[in-house]
Design a protein around this motif. Sequence first.
Motif, PDB file in Angstrom:
ATOM      1  N   PHE A 302      34.351  57.721  83.818  1.00 39.90           N
ATOM      2  CA  PHE A 302      35.141  57.133  82.864  1.00 39.90           C
ATOM      3  C   PHE A 302      35.413  57.997  81.490  1.00 39.90           C
ATOM      4  N   ALA A 303      34.267  58.583  81.146  1.00 46.36           N
ATOM      5  CA  ALA A 303      34.493  59.251  79.791  1.00 46.36           C
ATOM      6  C   ALA A 303      35.244  60.240  80.179  1.00 46.36           C
ATOM      7  N   THR A 304      34.985  61.080  81.319  1.00 43.56           N
ATOM      8  CA  THR A 304      36.007  62.185  81.781  1.00 43.56           C
ATOM      9  C   THR A 304      37.373  61.808  81.698  1.00 43.56           C
ATOM     10  N   THR A 333      43.529  58.105  95.196  1.00 36.45           N
ATOM     11  CA  THR A 333      44.788  57.036  94.957  1.00 36.45           C
ATOM     12  C   THR A 333      44.633  56.635  93.594  1.00 36.45           C
ATOM     13  N   PHE A 334      44.056  57.046  92.688  1.00 34.82           N
ATOM     14  CA  PHE A 334      43.961  56.392  91.274  1.00 34.82           C
ATOM     15  C   PHE A 334      45.121  56.749  90.675  1.00 34.82           C
ATOM     16  N   VAL A 335      46.129  56.042  90.511  1.00 32.41           N
ATOM     17  CA  VAL A 335      47.564  56.627  90.147  1.00 32.41           C
ATOM     18  C   VAL A 335      47.487  56.911  88.656  1.00 32.41           C
ATOM     19  N   PRO A 336      46.901  56.177  87.685  1.00 28.83           N
ATOM     20  CA  PRO A 336      46.975  56.666  86.410  1.00 28.83           C
ATOM     21  C   PRO A 336      46.408  58.149  86.163  1.00 28.83           C
ATOM     22  N   ARG A 395      32.688  45.735  80.988  1.00 24.02           N
ATOM     23  CA  ARG A 395      32.280  46.076  82.469  1.00 24.02           C
ATOM     24  C   ARG A 395      30.911  46.216  82.260  1.00 24.02           C
ATOM     25  N   ASP A 396      30.002  46.035  83.270  1.00 26.23           N
ATOM     26  CA  ASP A 396      28.607  46.046  83.602  1.00 26.23           C
ATOM     27  C   ASP A 396      28.533  47.765  83.702  1.00 26.23           C
ATOM     28  N   GLU A 397      27.354  48.417  83.175  1.00 29.56           N
ATOM     29  CA  GLU A 397      27.326  49.783  83.298  1.00 29.56           C
ATOM     30  C   GLU A 397      27.120  50.192  84.641  1.00 29.56           C
ATOM     31  N   LYS A 398      26.688  49.381  85.661  1.00 32.19           N
ATOM     32  CA  LYS A 398      26.472  49.600  86.882  1.00 32.19           C
ATOM     33  C   LYS A 398      27.986  49.650  87.646  1.00 32.19           C
ATOM     34  N   ASP A 399      29.066  49.087  87.125  1.00 32.28           N
ATOM     35  CA  ASP A 399      30.236  48.626  87.702  1.00 32.28           C
ATOM     36  C   ASP A 399      30.805  50.232  87.606  1.00 32.28           C
ATOM     37  N   GLU A 400      31.192  50.709  88.671  1.00 34.26           N
ATOM     38  CA  GLU A 400      32.113  52.065  88.791  1.00 34.26           C
ATOM     39  C   GLU A 400      33.235  51.940  89.186  1.00 34.26           C
ATOM     40  N   ASN A 401      34.177  50.912  88.941  1.00 37.92           N
ATOM     41  CA  ASN A 401      35.460  50.813  89.396  1.00 37.92           C
ATOM     42  C   ASN A 401      36.220  51.498  88.283  1.00 37.92           C
ATOM     43  N   ILE A 402      37.000  52.702  88.651  1.00 34.00           N
ATOM     44  CA  ILE A 402      37.503  53.488  87.613  1.00 34.00           C
ATOM     45  C   ILE A 402      38.667  52.756  86.938  1.00 34.00           C
ATOM     46  N   LYS A 404      38.713  50.225  85.528  1.00 35.68           N
ATOM     47  CA  LYS A 404      38.239  49.702  84.183  1.00 35.68           C
ATOM     48  C   LYS A 404      37.831  50.623  82.897  1.00 35.68           C
ATOM     49  N   PHE A 405      38.423  51.647  83.117  1.00 38.37           N
ATOM     50  CA  PHE A 405      38.143  52.951  82.030  1.00 38.37           C
ATOM     51  C   PHE A 405      38.472  52.565  80.643  1.00 38.37           C
TER      52      PHE A 405
END
Length: 659
Positions: A302-304, A333-336, A395-402, A404-405
């Motif tokens: 997320f930070a990257t 497949t992350f279009v952004p 987002r919860d800190e354990k949520d790694e859905n990119i 939600k950056f």
Amino acid sequence: MHKKGIRTLVWLLLALIGSQGIAQAQVDIDRVLTIGRNAIYFKDYVLAIQLLNNAIRTDSLRAEPYYYRAVAKYSLDDYRGAEEDATESITRNPYIYDAYYLRGIARHSIGKDSLAIQDYRAVLSNNPDHKGALHNSAVLYLAQKDTTEARRTLDYIQRYFPDYAMAYVIDGGLHLLQTDTVAAEGLFKKAMDLAPGMTGAYLSMAEIMYDRGDYPAAESYVDNALEHNSGEANLYINRALMRYKQNNFRGAMSDYSTAIQLEPNNMLARYNRALLRTQVGELNGALEDFNVVVQNDPDNYFATFNRAILSNLVGNPELAVSDLDKIIQRYPTFVPAITERSNAYTLLGKESAARKDMYQASKLIYDERTANQAREIQDQQEALAGDTTATNEVRDEKDENIRKFKLLVINSRDKAYNELYREEGESIRGRIQDRETVVELRPMYQLSYYTRSDSQLRISPKSSYAAALRLTGEGRQISVTSDLPQLSEPQLQEHMSPSGTVFEQAMDYLTIKDHASVVQTLTEAIADQPTMPALYFQRGVSRVLAFQVSQRDSEPDFILRKGVFEAAIGDFQKVLELVPDFAPALYNIGCIYYTLGQYQQAIVYFDRAIAVEGDMGVAHFNKGLTLYALGEKDQADRSMSRAGALGIYDAYSIIRRMQ
């Protein structure tokens, strides 16, 4: 919640051991054990471990050395080592129930909660009213959603400890688990009435208000918590979220900044501040924060990704491409990310690579087959990432859905029970090294063969403290310091068998923190050298420290303390007769008067030390604490500010706490 250091916990754990009636094997081992316990008392855990290693090598069948070493290892965050040593102690003597208790705490710290509960049961089988074991058991039952056992344990605590506020906080958590919010509120409010400084109750009420959408009320509860503990970073992080929800971005950023000042390595606060800085257009500041996060956690995608976006905006497409390559490798497949890399390639003049990325992004959006495959991959990744789509703002800190950056991060609620895993007034779980600054005096100056390189050792450019005490002759160099370093095993071994002159023997005893022997030996030396100021100086210090150790397992004897401390003051006054205006002696007398509660006298001596040496940071710090005790906040703040400017950086945390 106010946190004390390990000292209270250690001596609660150790007190029973001294009365177990365990057979004494060898006098030498008993002495080593005593000195090891002294080292734990003074938080010199490395020294304690080295001493206890020697005891174990000499007699591996005794239980106590393993137990004490477990305490020292736990204090250094070596939870697995603490568990192993506690087990060794129990194997040798299964009736040391404090070893079960310590092992339970260590096991929880490494995720062995079921085994921790077994240890607490062992403690409770011997002492059914052990508050710590009851408390920790209730929290673990709650974490495991064993509501039956949690209810039974809480009923017992509330029956026998009706004024134990934390039990009502845990009970409130149980009712929240059972969706009985009304009952939970009543329990949290009861906890507040019993212990107004208990931040956990306020945070629990803030969480209820937050879930209801009543953000002003939630913020008010956090404000109440901050009145009692202004030095806890987590409170500012919580309030920042409440302020963000009310569109108070500047207030939220201010809270994150305060949290970072208190805990510079708090990456959650830094990440969220970076997001808010981005939103208000402070791009360089945001980029600086994201840089820190990525440096500390290179796998924070997320930070990257956010850093890559900002890098393009501020004209650093090379860094953007480097970051985006990493993102796309992890999320192909992350279009952004693909379109952002296309932008970076365009800025670099790499038109072919830019078109290739745009083509790939278009396929992922418009080509049905490619899009379906991408969705399948994305669904799999989100399932593995623990996607918790509870809100579109955080987002919860354990949520790694990119995807939600752009969302602020909140502490995982899975951590909530760890916040309850504390006995009243002391931290049971977590780092024993204090996360927040403890409000206590800086230590007295004493003699030492060893000192930290950055200690302030001089009273003037031409005259050292040691020279003033006539310690510049032949032999090992001796310093006068209030900042002792940790010693290595070879250094410690050198002093385990005191030898040489009487004074050199005293210095060996001092190095291994056997202060009772220091007092006895220096008294002998003074009989032969009655005009040697260093002897009186160190005897005064060791009188105080030996007394503190002697009182560790019992109620304080205030009459005896007064006599010991007055004798110590007499030693320092003798130093001042021999070395007029010797600043460390003046400072040490101030420390003793503070401990005796004679604050005006303490101020007199801290001022005298400062008059001799204006740059003695510890004297300004201790004077500040004394002034706070007298209610002189403005003067105290000035003293603390001066201490901070002289390198005693904890002073700034104290100033914030006292606001």
